[in-house]
Design a protein around this motif. Structure first.
Motif, PDB file in Angstrom:
ATOM      1  N   GLY B  42      -9.405 -13.082  -3.190  1.00  0.00           N
ATOM      2  CA  GLY B  42     -10.057 -12.367  -1.831  1.00  0.00           C
ATOM      3  C   GLY B  42      -8.894 -11.921  -0.895  1.00  0.00           C
ATOM      4  N   ASP B  43      -9.432 -12.271   0.471  1.00  0.00           N
ATOM      5  CA  ASP B  43      -8.444 -11.593   1.375  1.00  0.00           C
ATOM      6  C   ASP B  43      -7.135 -12.480   1.786  1.00  0.00           C
ATOM      7  OD1 ASP B  43     -11.189 -10.502   3.639  1.00  0.00           O
ATOM      8  OD2 ASP B  43     -10.041  -9.273   2.024  1.00  0.00           O
ATOM      9  N   TYR B  44      -7.459 -13.773   1.456  1.00  0.00           N
ATOM     10  CA  TYR B  44      -6.504 -14.667   1.607  1.00  0.00           C
ATOM     11  C   TYR B  44      -5.291 -14.335   0.411  1.00  0.00           C
ATOM     12  CZ  TYR B  44      -3.793 -18.999   0.993  1.00  0.00           C
ATOM     13  OH  TYR B  44      -2.823 -20.185   0.877  1.00  0.00           O
ATOM     14  N   GLY B  45      -5.836 -14.309  -0.827  1.00  0.00           N
ATOM     15  CA  GLY B  45      -4.734 -13.963  -1.780  1.00  0.00           C
ATOM     16  C   GLY B  45      -3.875 -12.711  -1.661  1.00  0.00           C
ATOM     17  N   ALA B  46      -4.732 -11.882  -1.276  1.00  0.00           N
ATOM     18  CA  ALA B  46      -4.246 -10.453  -1.120  1.00  0.00           C
ATOM     19  C   ALA B  46      -3.038 -10.408   0.059  1.00  0.00           C
ATOM     20  CB  ALA B  46      -5.207  -9.370  -0.816  1.00  0.00           C
ATOM     21  N   GLY B  47      -3.430 -11.062   1.020  1.00  0.00           N
ATOM     22  CA  GLY B  47      -2.494 -10.985   2.077  1.00  0.00           C
ATOM     23  C   GLY B  47      -1.344 -11.798   2.100  1.00  0.00           C
ATOM     24  N   VAL B  48      -1.468 -12.994   1.215  1.00  0.00           N
ATOM     25  CA  VAL B  48      -0.507 -14.048   1.181  1.00  0.00           C
ATOM     26  C   VAL B  48       0.663 -13.368   0.133  1.00  0.00           C
ATOM     27  CG1 VAL B  48      -0.365 -15.903  -0.411  1.00  0.00           C
ATOM     28  CG2 VAL B  48      -0.551 -16.212   1.757  1.00  0.00           C
ATOM     29  N   THR B  49       0.207 -12.903  -0.961  1.00  0.00           N
ATOM     30  CA  THR B  49       1.093 -12.108  -2.087  1.00  0.00           C
ATOM     31  C   THR B  49       1.595 -10.935  -1.621  1.00  0.00           C
ATOM     32  OG1 THR B  49      -0.694 -11.185  -3.090  1.00  0.00           O
ATOM     33  CG2 THR B  49       0.031 -13.485  -3.954  1.00  0.00           C
ATOM     34  N   GLN B  50       1.049 -10.196  -0.414  1.00  0.00           N
ATOM     35  CA  GLN B  50       1.426  -8.846  -0.275  1.00  0.00           C
ATOM     36  C   GLN B  50       2.935  -8.778   0.192  1.00  0.00           C
ATOM     37  OE1 GLN B  50       0.949  -7.351   3.227  1.00  0.00           O
ATOM     38  NE2 GLN B  50       0.866  -5.075   2.774  1.00  0.00           N
ATOM     39  N   GLY B  51       3.252  -9.488   0.876  1.00  0.00           N
ATOM     40  CA  GLY B  51       4.832  -9.567   1.492  1.00  0.00           C
ATOM     41  C   GLY B  51       5.672  -9.453   0.188  1.00  0.00           C
ATOM     42  N   GLY B  52       5.723 -10.447  -0.718  1.00  0.00           N
ATOM     43  CA  GLY B  52       7.028 -10.515  -1.455  1.00  0.00           C
ATOM     44  C   GLY B  52       6.785  -9.794  -2.977  1.00  0.00           C
ATOM     45  N   MET B  53       5.433  -9.450  -3.067  1.00  0.00           N
ATOM     46  CA  MET B  53       4.979  -9.061  -4.433  1.00  0.00           C
ATOM     47  C   MET B  53       5.611  -7.669  -4.777  1.00  0.00           C
ATOM     48  SD  MET B  53       1.896  -8.882  -6.722  1.00  0.00           S
ATOM     49  CE  MET B  53       1.127  -7.182  -6.252  1.00  0.00           C
ATOM     50  N   ASN B  54       6.362  -7.448  -5.925  1.00  0.00           N
ATOM     51  CA  ASN B  54       6.816  -5.905  -6.250  1.00  0.00           C
ATOM     52  C   ASN B  54       6.792  -6.093  -7.908  1.00  0.00           C
ATOM     53  OD1 ASN B  54       8.660  -3.991  -6.097  1.00  0.00           O
ATOM     54  ND2 ASN B  54      10.195  -4.970  -5.172  1.00  0.00           N
ATOM     55  N   VAL B  55       6.939  -4.739  -8.460  1.00  0.00           N
ATOM     56  CA  VAL B  55       7.113  -4.509  -9.759  1.00  0.00           C
ATOM     57  C   VAL B  55       8.385  -4.498  -9.991  1.00  0.00           C
ATOM     58  CG1 VAL B  55       6.246  -3.374 -11.844  1.00  0.00           C
ATOM     59  CG2 VAL B  55       4.584  -4.103 -10.050  1.00  0.00           C
TER      60      VAL B  55
END
Lengths: 119, 163
Positions: B42-55
């Motif tokens: 959900g929104d919580y997961g998307a928001g919390v991982t958005q900052g540090g996620m990178n391929v």
């Protein structure tokens, strides 16, 4: 030295909530109420959010008020999901959480809404 | 000490029709993973991982992907990866291999994993030529590993291993 033994968190938490719409004519039966709660969990926490079991123990259709039961692991998730839920089918709505307790008996009385008859 | 700690998830792409190279971009992998996290958490997961996620790394030849995520939220990413069924029109799934704290630890794992896979491939070989090629590759790997352990030992390279 005192030894403190903790029993851990309570098994279930009980919430008394009511659903408010800006347009009061909108009728919500108990199935729709449960569906709205599940939708709130879905937008906030995704499919893992909908996996938690939330039980509607009592539902008052006139005031759209309900007593919900949730396992302690899902308690903060449920409350946060209900708080941040704003729209249902283009209608503005809000969940008001009146009381929360780990013991169902505590929801029997609410000193804030209690009316003392004045003679 | 204030430092962002990360976890690196090493995955293998398993395609439906196994072709040698399929043109997938890092952007596409990123969007597909974001979508999966949003669906599962959900929104919580998307928001919390958005900052540090990178391929961090994508190799379409060996089909390895390395995704970075913040240490506190790596389980959200890890649990959403199995729900990815396709990228664009190509049907595939992510086979997660290893979670490491650094890129170097993932690379070390990949080397060991490659050697294990060679042993598996040897059993699956159908022709004598394939078997010889795989054996040569295995010997080359173990020779390289031995060389890195004993740096001063001199070897004459192609003497023992020419077929």
């Amino acid at each position: 030295m005192k030894r403190i033994v903790s029993k851990g968190p309570a098994d279930y938490f009980y919430l008394k909530v009511s659903l408010e719409f800006t347009d009061d004519d909108f009728e919500v039966d108990v199935l729709l109420f449960k569906a709205i709660i599940v939708k709130a969990l879905l937008t906030m926490y995704g499919e893992t959010g909908t996996a938690m079991t939330v039980d509607v123990l009592k539902y008052n259709e006139d005031r759209k008020e309900a007593i919900l039961r949730v396992h302690h692991s899902g308690f903060s998730k449920l409350w946060s999901a209900l708080t941040l839920f704003g729209y249902y089918s283009q209608k503005q709505c809000a969940f008001r959480v009146h009381q929360v307790s780990s013991c169902l008996m505590a929801l029997a009385f609410n000193s804030r809404q209690h009316m003392v008859p004045v003679h | 000490m204030v430092r962002f700690k990360n976890r690196y998830l090493l995955c293998e792409l398993v395609l439906e029709k196994d072709c040698l190279v399929y043109p997938i971009e890092q952007k596409e992998v990123y969007y597909v993973v974001r979508q999966a996290i949003e669906r599962c958490h959900g929104d919580y997961g998307a928001g919390v991982t958005q900052g540090g996620m990178n391929v961090k790394y994508l190799n379409v030849y060996t089909k390895t992907v390395l995704i970075r995520v913040r240490r506190e939220y790596y389980k959200l990413l890890w649990s959403s990866i199995p729900f990815i069924k396709s990228i664009g029109r190509q049907k595939l799934f992510f086979h997660s291999l290893h979670i490491g704290g650094t890129i170097r630890s993932c690379q070390k794992f990949l080397v060991k994993y490659g050697q294990q896979q060679l042993a598996v491939l040897l059993q699956k070989c159908k022709t004598q030529e394939e078997r010889k090629a795989v054996q040569r590759a295995t010997i080359h790997c173990t020779w390289l590993k031995g060389l890195s352990n004993f740096e001063n030992v001199k070897h004459t390279e192609d003497d023992d291993f020419s077929d």
